[in-house]
Design a protein around this motif. Structure first.
Motif, short mmCIF file in Angstrom:
data_model
loop_
_atom_site.label_atom_id
_atom_site.label_comp_id
_atom_site.label_asym_id
_atom_site.label_seq_id
_atom_site.Cartn_x
_atom_site.Cartn_y
_atom_site.Cartn_z
N SER A 21 0.81 -1.21 0.00
CA SER A 21 0.00 0.00 0.00
C SER A 21 0.85 1.26 0.00
CB SER A 21 -0.94 0.00 1.21
OG SER A 21 -0.18 0.09 2.39
N ARG A 22 2.15 1.10 -0.07
CA ARG A 22 3.06 2.25 -0.04
C ARG A 22 3.83 2.30 -1.35
NH1 ARG A 22 7.16 2.29 4.88
NH2 ARG A 22 7.84 0.59 3.61
N PRO A 23 3.30 2.98 -2.37
CA PRO A 23 4.00 3.01 -3.65
C PRO A 23 5.31 3.80 -3.55
CG PRO A 23 2.17 4.53 -3.67
CD PRO A 23 2.09 3.78 -2.37
N LEU A 24 6.21 3.47 -4.41
CA LEU A 24 7.48 4.18 -4.46
C LEU A 24 7.26 5.58 -5.03
CD1 LEU A 24 9.76 1.35 -5.84
CD2 LEU A 24 9.66 2.21 -3.51
N PRO A 25 8.05 6.55 -4.58
CA PRO A 25 7.90 7.90 -5.14
C PRO A 25 8.38 7.91 -6.60
CG PRO A 25 9.78 7.80 -3.67
CD PRO A 25 9.07 6.49 -3.55
N PRO A 26 7.87 8.84 -7.38
CA PRO A 26 8.35 8.91 -8.76
C PRO A 26 9.83 9.27 -8.77
CG PRO A 26 6.92 10.77 -8.24
CD PRO A 26 6.88 9.84 -7.07
N PRO A 27 10.56 8.74 -9.73
CA PRO A 27 11.99 9.03 -9.76
C PRO A 27 12.25 10.51 -10.02
CG PRO A 27 11.31 7.77 -11.68
CD PRO A 27 10.13 7.87 -10.79
N GLY A 28 13.31 10.98 -9.46
CA GLY A 28 13.69 12.38 -9.65
C GLY A 28 14.78 12.76 -8.67
N PRO A 29 15.36 13.92 -8.83
CA PRO A 29 16.48 14.31 -7.98
C PRO A 29 16.09 14.50 -6.51
CG PRO A 29 15.84 16.13 -9.42
CD PRO A 29 15.06 14.94 -9.84
N HIS A 30 14.83 14.81 -6.23
CA HIS A 30 14.43 15.05 -4.84
C HIS A 30 13.36 14.06 -4.39
CE1 HIS A 30 16.75 18.71 -4.79
NE2 HIS A 30 16.17 19.07 -5.93
N ALA A 31 13.33 12.88 -4.96
CA ALA A 31 12.31 11.88 -4.63
C ALA A 31 12.40 11.45 -3.17
CB ALA A 31 12.45 10.67 -5.54
N TRP A 32 13.59 11.41 -2.62
CA TRP A 32 13.74 10.98 -1.24
C TRP A 32 13.04 11.93 -0.28
CZ3 TRP A 32 16.12 14.24 2.20
CH2 TRP A 32 16.85 15.30 1.66
N ARG A 33 12.91 13.20 -0.63
CA ARG A 33 12.25 14.17 0.25
C ARG A 33 10.76 13.90 0.38
NH1 ARG A 33 15.02 19.91 -1.47
NH2 ARG A 33 17.10 19.33 -0.81
N THR A 34 10.16 13.40 -0.69
CA THR A 34 8.72 13.17 -0.67
C THR A 34 8.37 11.73 -0.36
OG1 THR A 34 8.67 12.72 -3.05
CG2 THR A 34 8.34 15.01 -2.36
N SER A 35 9.34 10.89 -0.07
CA SER A 35 9.06 9.47 0.15
C SER A 35 8.23 9.22 1.41
CB SER A 35 10.36 8.68 0.22
OG SER A 35 11.12 9.10 1.35
#
Length: 66
Positions: free
Chosen positions: A48-62
């Motif tokens: 139920s926890r999808p991965l964030p979309p790839p991008g340079p700041h994806a870890w911030r929104t994870s």
């Protein structure tokens, strides 16, 4: 199984049999499920926890709610 005691009231044999049947069926269901791992939440269930979309700041929104 832990002994069950009636602390208050005078249940009829039918009422007592009904309560014992419910307790027994719940215990059997839990035993068949295996060890308890706690409630399933968005944090513990990976599906139920999808991965964030790839991008340079994806870890911030994870950790943002989806």
């Amino acid at each position: 199984m832990t002994p069950i005691q009636v602390l208050h009231g005078q249940p009829t044999p039918e009422e007592l049999a009904t309560v014992l049947a419910v307790v027994h069926s719940r215990a059997a269901t839990r035993a068949a499920e295996g060890p308890a791992r706690g409630p399933a939440t968005a944090w513990t269930t990976r599906t139920s926890r999808p991965l964030p979309p790839p991008g340079p700041h994806a870890w911030r929104t994870s950790f943002w709610a989806r």
